[in-house]
Design a protein around this motif. Structure first.
Motif, PDB file in Angstrom:
ATOM      1  N   ASP A 149       0.801  -1.218   0.000  1.00 36.91           N
ATOM      2  CA  ASP A 149       0.000   0.000   0.000  1.00 36.91           C
ATOM      3  C   ASP A 149       0.840   1.277   0.000  1.00 36.91           C
ATOM      4  OD1 ASP A 149      -1.764  -2.054   0.393  1.00 36.91           O
ATOM      5  OD2 ASP A 149      -2.790  -1.154   2.117  1.00 36.91           O
ATOM      6  N   LYS A 150       1.856   1.342   0.833  1.00 36.13           N
ATOM      7  CA  LYS A 150       2.637   2.571   0.976  1.00 36.13           C
ATOM      8  C   LYS A 150       3.563   2.797  -0.221  1.00 36.13           C
ATOM      9  CE  LYS A 150       2.573   2.608   6.027  1.00 36.13           C
ATOM     10  NZ  LYS A 150       3.378   2.591   7.286  1.00 36.13           N
ATOM     11  N   LYS A 151       4.212   1.746  -0.673  1.00 41.98           N
ATOM     12  CA  LYS A 151       5.175   1.872  -1.768  1.00 41.98           C
ATOM     13  C   LYS A 151       4.476   2.137  -3.103  1.00 41.98           C
ATOM     14  CE  LYS A 151       9.450  -0.489  -3.158  1.00 41.98           C
ATOM     15  NZ  LYS A 151      10.201  -1.773  -3.030  1.00 41.98           N
TER      16      LYS A 151
END
Length: 272
Positions: free
Chosen positions: A182-184
């Protein structure tokens, strides 16, 4: 101005359910894999009455190439290009705003020069775009067994070379968060901001080792699904994007849940 639409994937391009695509009263429909030319004609007649715009997701007809521009999955790449030429010609005649192609698709990691492989594919797609005067939108995809190779190889590709071929990009939220987390995912997506034309909207369910595209919903971030909110907030700030609801019916979500999801997405896409 951004546009919100729905994909034929929500009904698996079933001609008996074409009417469902228009019941949401959205301004755009993206569809492909029709079972027959007769189904194409029936759909286009309904589309004309609705006034919605059209995006074509290759292949137009079921059984043509879907993944083979770079390597053979079902067809040799040379055959895939011939199929895409036919699709481009047909999509242009249908009045489509774009032809969307699964590219780059690598079934798994390769020892080859991936930059050259991708550029060769871009060159072939560019020729089709120029010949038929229809924008080609490239959707990077997960490979076999959820391989993230293609998305990683695209992330390593040079933006200035991509720009030379004047092709657009589709960001599939599910593929990106499954590939890199999700973050990357947001970092990977931002690299291609100037080329994004289409965004496929869905979250992911993982029943018993499988995965299916589920409707985005306001409860996604609290019930264990991927957190797509930061990505959506960023993408909604871009201009002239076709946001396409692309969940599939496999999990049997009730219509009330789907409608709640559509309203949730509207609140992000058209946030003032």
């Amino acid at each position: 101005m951004n546009t919100l639409g729905v994909s034929g994937s929500t009904i698996m391009s079933d001609p008996q359910k074409f009417h469902q695509l228009f019941e949401h009263k959205l301004n755009h429909i993206e569809i492909g894999e029709f079972a027959s030319r007769r189904d194409v004609r029936a759909f286009i007649n309904m589309l004309k009455i609705s006034g919605a715009t059209l995006g074509i997701h290759a292949p137009i007809l079921r059984g043509r190439s879907k993944y083979d521009v770079i390597e053979q999955v079902d067809f040799p790449p040379s055959t895939a290009i011939r199929h895409l030429e036919r699709d481009a010609k047909m999509a242009k005649r249908m009045g489509a705003k774009y032809l969307l192609v699964h590219f780059p698709f690598f079934s798994k990691e390769t020892a080859g020069d991936t930059n050259s492989i991708i550029e060769n594919g871009l060159a072939a797609l560019y020729k089709i775009q120029q010949k038929y005067h229809i924008p080609i939108v490239c959707e990077p995809k997960l490979g076999l067994l959820r391989s993230a190779a293609g998305i990683e190889y695209l992330n390593n590709f040079m933006v200035d070379i991509w720009a030379k071929y004047q092709l657009k990009i589709c960001i599939d939220l599910g593929d990106y968060v499954m590939a890199v987390g999700d973050k990357k995912a947001l970092k990977y997506i931002k690299k291609w901001s100037d080329f994004i034309m289409v965004v496929h909207l869905h979250n992911v369910d993982y029943p018993e080792g499988h995965y299916y595209w589920k409707p985005m919903h306001k409860n996604d971030e609290t019930d264990g699904h991927h957190n797509l909110l930061p990505i959506m907030e960023y993408l909604a700030g871009l201009k002239d994007i076709y946001f396409v609801l692309e969940h599939t019916p496999h999990m049997g979500y009730p219509q009330s849940y789907v409608l709640e999801g559509i309203e949730y997405v509207k609140g992000m896409v058209f946030k003032e």
